[in-house]
Design a protein around this motif. Structure first.
Motif, PDB file in Angstrom:
ATOM      1  N   VAL A  19      -9.865  28.632  11.619  1.00  0.00           N
ATOM      2  CA  VAL A  19      -8.167  28.845  11.055  1.00  0.00           C
ATOM      3  C   VAL A  19      -7.925  28.185   9.618  1.00  0.00           C
ATOM      4  O   VAL A  19      -7.612  28.832   8.692  1.00  0.00           O
ATOM      5  N   ASP A  47      -9.622  29.718   6.783  1.00  0.00           N
ATOM      6  CA  ASP A  47      -8.905  31.079   6.510  1.00  0.00           C
ATOM      7  C   ASP A  47     -10.089  32.119   6.804  1.00  0.00           C
ATOM      8  O   ASP A  47     -10.143  33.099   5.868  1.00  0.00           O
ATOM      9  N   ARG A  48     -10.660  31.970   7.927  1.00  0.00           N
ATOM     10  CA  ARG A  48     -11.549  33.287   8.377  1.00  0.00           C
ATOM     11  C   ARG A  48     -11.149  33.917   9.629  1.00  0.00           C
ATOM     12  O   ARG A  48     -10.380  33.392  10.353  1.00  0.00           O
ATOM     13  N   ARG A  56      -6.702  35.158   9.481  1.00  0.00           N
ATOM     14  CA  ARG A  56      -6.878  33.724   9.913  1.00  0.00           C
ATOM     15  C   ARG A  56      -6.084  33.371  11.219  1.00  0.00           C
ATOM     16  O   ARG A  56      -6.665  32.737  11.957  1.00  0.00           O
TER      17      ARG A  56
END
Length: 120
Positions: A24, A27-28, A92
């Motif tokens: 998170v 930002d994945r 995310r």
């Protein structure tokens, strides 16, 4: 409840939550590692459910067995729901859902242990 198994479930679910939180923060989206973590938590929960029902059948359970059985069955839905929702959410927040699911499992295991021991 089986204490070593409850502790193992809590540790694995907290590790899964930490792994998902890293995703998170980076930002994945969700990946195979998240599914493996949720799958491992689910396998441990099924083992806990089987052992819990065996102990309940052997009259070793808590006074309020209906609440315990509700938790025992309800907790099995959380990793599957988290995996499904996480796969649908390709941002995310997919791993964010898994963080919540893993933390919920850990809290519910603690609550189940309180019901089992009578420390309500």
């Amino acid at each position: 409840m089986t204490n070593w198994l409850a502790t193992t479930i809590i540790v694995v679910s907290l590790l899964g939550a930490a792994y998902s939180l890293v995703a998170v923060l980076r930002d994945r989206a969700m990946d195979w590692g998240h599914l493996i973590a949720l799958g491992l938590v689910e396998v441990l929960l099924v083992l806990q459910a089987v052992l819990g029902f065996v102990k309940l059948a052997d009259d070793q359970g808590p006074k309020d067995s209906a609440t315990f059985v509700g938790y025992l069955l309800g907790i099995l839905l959380i990793p599957a729901a988290g995996a499904g929702w996480g796969m649908l959410e390709r941002s995310r927040w997919g791993p964010g859902v898994i963080v919540v699911a893993c933390l919920s499992v850990a809290v519910m295991i603690v609550r189940m242990d309180q019901i089992w021991t009578g420390d309500v």
